[in-house]
Scaffold this motif. Sequence first.
Motif, PDB file in Angstrom:
ATOM      1  N   ASP A  73       0.831  -1.207   0.000  1.00 57.43           N
ATOM      2  CA  ASP A  73       0.000   0.000   0.000  1.00 57.43           C
ATOM      3  C   ASP A  73       0.865   1.257   0.000  1.00 57.43           C
ATOM      4  O   ASP A  73       0.588   2.223  -0.718  1.00 57.43           O
ATOM      5  CB  ASP A  73      -0.945   0.012   1.197  1.00 57.43           C
ATOM      6  CG  ASP A  73      -2.055  -1.030   1.082  1.00 57.43           C
ATOM      7  OD1 ASP A  73      -2.300  -1.517  -0.044  1.00 57.43           O
ATOM      8  OD2 ASP A  73      -2.670  -1.358   2.117  1.00 57.43           O
ATOM      9  N   GLU A  74       1.912   1.228   0.808  1.00 58.16           N
ATOM     10  CA  GLU A  74       2.841   2.369   0.865  1.00 58.16           C
ATOM     11  C   GLU A  74       3.544   2.559  -0.474  1.00 58.16           C
ATOM     12  O   GLU A  74       3.684   3.682  -0.968  1.00 58.16           O
ATOM     13  CB  GLU A  74       3.865   2.117   1.977  1.00 58.16           C
ATOM     14  CG  GLU A  74       4.879   3.207   2.155  1.00 58.16           C
ATOM     15  CD  GLU A  74       5.898   2.849   3.226  1.00 58.16           C
ATOM     16  OE1 GLU A  74       7.055   3.277   3.078  1.00 58.16           O
ATOM     17  OE2 GLU A  74       5.534   2.147   4.191  1.00 58.16           O
ATOM     18  N   ARG A  75       3.974   1.462  -1.086  1.00 58.62           N
ATOM     19  CA  ARG A  75       4.634   1.542  -2.401  1.00 58.62           C
ATOM     20  C   ARG A  75       3.692   2.096  -3.456  1.00 58.62           C
ATOM     21  O   ARG A  75       4.074   2.914  -4.281  1.00 58.62           O
ATOM     22  CB  ARG A  75       5.125   0.155  -2.832  1.00 58.62           C
ATOM     23  CG  ARG A  75       6.161  -0.449  -1.931  1.00 58.62           C
ATOM     24  CD  ARG A  75       7.526   0.103  -2.251  1.00 58.62           C
ATOM     25  NE  ARG A  75       8.518  -0.531  -1.399  1.00 58.62           N
ATOM     26  CZ  ARG A  75       9.725  -0.864  -1.794  1.00 58.62           C
ATOM     27  NH1 ARG A  75      10.114  -0.639  -3.026  1.00 58.62           N
ATOM     28  NH2 ARG A  75      10.577  -1.413  -0.953  1.00 58.62           N
ATOM     29  N   ASN A  76       2.453   1.610  -3.426  1.00 58.95           N
ATOM     30  CA  ASN A  76       1.468   2.114  -4.378  1.00 58.95           C
ATOM     31  C   ASN A  76       1.272   3.616  -4.215  1.00 58.95           C
ATOM     32  O   ASN A  76       1.273   4.362  -5.198  1.00 58.95           O
ATOM     33  CB  ASN A  76       0.121   1.405  -4.187  1.00 58.95           C
ATOM     34  CG  ASN A  76       0.070   0.053  -4.855  1.00 58.95           C
ATOM     35  OD1 ASN A  76       0.644  -0.157  -5.907  1.00 58.95           O
ATOM     36  ND2 ASN A  76      -0.631  -0.877  -4.235  1.00 58.95           N
ATOM     37  N   ALA A  77       1.098   4.055  -2.980  1.00 53.55           N
ATOM     38  CA  ALA A  77       0.865   5.481  -2.731  1.00 53.55           C
ATOM     39  C   ALA A  77       2.054   6.318  -3.199  1.00 53.55           C
ATOM     40  O   ALA A  77       1.881   7.372  -3.819  1.00 53.55           O
ATOM     41  CB  ALA A  77       0.599   5.708  -1.244  1.00 53.55           C
ATOM     42  N   THR A  78       3.264   5.839  -2.922  1.00 58.35           N
ATOM     43  CA  THR A  78       4.469   6.566  -3.331  1.00 58.35           C
ATOM     44  C   THR A  78       4.552   6.690  -4.842  1.00 58.35           C
ATOM     45  O   THR A  78       4.847   7.764  -5.379  1.00 58.35           O
ATOM     46  CB  THR A  78       5.726   5.851  -2.787  1.00 58.35           C
ATOM     47  OG1 THR A  78       5.666   5.856  -1.357  1.00 58.35           O
ATOM     48  CG2 THR A  78       6.998   6.529  -3.256  1.00 58.35           C
ATOM     49  N   ASP A  79       4.264   5.592  -5.537  1.00 58.23           N
ATOM     50  CA  ASP A  79       4.383   5.617  -6.996  1.00 58.23           C
ATOM     51  C   ASP A  79       3.274   6.427  -7.658  1.00 58.23           C
ATOM     52  O   ASP A  79       3.504   7.101  -8.657  1.00 58.23           O
ATOM     53  CB  ASP A  79       4.430   4.197  -7.548  1.00 58.23           C
ATOM     54  CG  ASP A  79       5.810   3.568  -7.372  1.00 58.23           C
ATOM     55  OD1 ASP A  79       6.657   4.168  -6.691  1.00 58.23           O
ATOM     56  OD2 ASP A  79       6.036   2.478  -7.914  1.00 58.23           O
ATOM     57  N   VAL A  80       2.069   6.371  -7.108  1.00 61.90           N
ATOM     58  CA  VAL A  80       0.988   7.204  -7.643  1.00 61.90           C
ATOM     59  C   VAL A  80       1.327   8.676  -7.435  1.00 61.90           C
ATOM     60  O   VAL A  80       1.162   9.507  -8.336  1.00 61.90           O
ATOM     61  CB  VAL A  80      -0.363   6.834  -7.000  1.00 61.90           C
ATOM     62  CG1 VAL A  80      -1.432   7.877  -7.321  1.00 61.90           C
ATOM     63  CG2 VAL A  80      -0.815   5.453  -7.473  1.00 61.90           C
ATOM     64  N   ASP A  81       1.841   9.001  -6.263  1.00 62.06           N
ATOM     65  CA  ASP A  81       2.231  10.388  -5.975  1.00 62.06           C
ATOM     66  C   ASP A  81       3.359  10.845  -6.904  1.00 62.06           C
ATOM     67  O   ASP A  81       3.368  11.987  -7.363  1.00 62.06           O
ATOM     68  CB  ASP A  81       2.651  10.513  -4.510  1.00 62.06           C
ATOM     69  CG  ASP A  81       2.884  11.959  -4.110  1.00 62.06           C
ATOM     70  OD1 ASP A  81       1.949  12.770  -4.292  1.00 62.06           O
ATOM     71  OD2 ASP A  81       3.992  12.286  -3.644  1.00 62.06           O
ATOM     72  N   ALA A  82       4.303   9.945  -7.187  1.00 64.29           N
ATOM     73  CA  ALA A  82       5.426  10.296  -8.064  1.00 64.29           C
ATOM     74  C   ALA A  82       4.956  10.621  -9.482  1.00 64.29           C
ATOM     75  O   ALA A  82       5.640  11.351 -10.218  1.00 64.29           O
ATOM     76  CB  ALA A  82       6.440   9.155  -8.106  1.00 64.29           C
ATOM     77  N   LEU A  83       3.796  10.100  -9.876  1.00 63.56           N
ATOM     78  CA  LEU A  83       3.255  10.365 -11.209  1.00 63.56           C
ATOM     79  C   LEU A  83       2.174  11.444 -11.196  1.00 63.56           C
ATOM     80  O   LEU A  83       1.460  11.621 -12.181  1.00 63.56           O
ATOM     81  CB  LEU A  83       2.685   9.075 -11.808  1.00 63.56           C
ATOM     82  CG  LEU A  83       3.689   7.963 -12.110  1.00 63.56           C
ATOM     83  CD1 LEU A  83       2.967   6.704 -12.583  1.00 63.56           C
ATOM     84  CD2 LEU A  83       4.702   8.422 -13.148  1.00 63.56           C
ATOM     85  N   SER A  84       2.065  12.186 -10.099  1.00 66.86           N
ATOM     86  CA  SER A  84       0.966  13.157  -9.968  1.00 66.86           C
ATOM     87  C   SER A  84       1.007  14.248 -11.024  1.00 66.86           C
ATOM     88  O   SER A  84      -0.029  14.832 -11.355  1.00 66.86           O
ATOM     89  CB  SER A  84       0.966  13.779  -8.568  1.00 66.86           C
ATOM     90  OG  SER A  84       2.178  14.484  -8.340  1.00 66.86           O
ATOM     91  N   ASP A  85       2.183  14.542 -11.576  1.00 66.25           N
ATOM     92  CA  ASP A  85       2.280  15.566 -12.622  1.00 66.25           C
ATOM     93  C   ASP A  85       2.044  15.001 -14.019  1.00 66.25           C
ATOM     94  O   ASP A  85       2.062  15.761 -15.001  1.00 66.25           O
ATOM     95  CB  ASP A  85       3.658  16.245 -12.583  1.00 66.25           C
ATOM     96  CG  ASP A  85       3.839  17.089 -11.324  1.00 66.25           C
ATOM     97  OD1 ASP A  85       2.813  17.517 -10.751  1.00 66.25           O
ATOM     98  OD2 ASP A  85       4.991  17.316 -10.919  1.00 66.25           O
ATOM     99  N   VAL A  86       1.852  13.703 -14.131  1.00 63.66           N
ATOM    100  CA  VAL A  86       1.617  13.073 -15.436  1.00 63.66           C
ATOM    101  C   VAL A  86       0.121  13.125 -15.732  1.00 63.66           C
ATOM    102  O   VAL A  86      -0.693  12.646 -14.935  1.00 63.66           O
ATOM    103  CB  VAL A  86       2.122  11.616 -15.440  1.00 63.66           C
ATOM    104  CG1 VAL A  86       1.790  10.937 -16.763  1.00 63.66           C
ATOM    105  CG2 VAL A  86       3.619  11.577 -15.160  1.00 63.66           C
ATOM    106  N   ALA A  87      -0.243  13.706 -16.854  1.00 65.49           N
ATOM    107  CA  ALA A  87      -1.652  13.803 -17.239  1.00 65.49           C
ATOM    108  C   ALA A  87      -2.251  12.401 -17.379  1.00 65.49           C
ATOM    109  O   ALA A  87      -1.556  11.474 -17.798  1.00 65.49           O
ATOM    110  CB  ALA A  87      -1.779  14.560 -18.553  1.00 65.49           C
TER     111      ALA A  87
END
Length: 197
Positions: A73-87
Amino acid sequence: MNRLIAHRVAVLYREGVAAVARTDQPWDRPACGTWTAAETVRHVAAVARWYHDWLDRALAGDITRPFDGATIDERNATDVDALSDVAPHEAMRRFVDDAGSYLDRALPHWDLAFAYPFGITTVGDHLGLAATEWHLHAWDLDQTYRPSDPAGVFIAAATGVAATKPAVTRMALRLLIPIGARSSPWKNLLRRSGRQP
């Protein structure tokens, strides 16, 4: 490799990728848990990259888990956040490209030992789990979605999960899988994955 099983899994996998890619829901609407549709698409884009990394490790002979399943869950959240600027449309393009190329790379190595966060399996069994993930997220993005082969998706998921269990448990589960696949397999799978059909 059982070519009939590999073909069935590949068909399910491609169908799941295509179903995710067809979403036309508003990007800001709730989709998967607390994620919006946009965040869900960023998630599948990140996971498709994970799969390439895990296959690289398997091809190099490394069958240590890439990280502990308890931290997913933590890994998922980190990776989703890392792509937050990707449309969202760009994240979708990345997902379709990476998921498609993963299948092409993985199929020739069907029986190769493969480690993922929840244990050691084979590339083929993991492809079944990956196909299931795409179908489940297609449902998150459009809750009218239903796979063309719900029993096949159920079997792919259950077989992949069973593969990481101790031998006796694995054998018992594999005997029960066909029974589960005959009784509302799609609704059963949605419920088992924490979703409310």
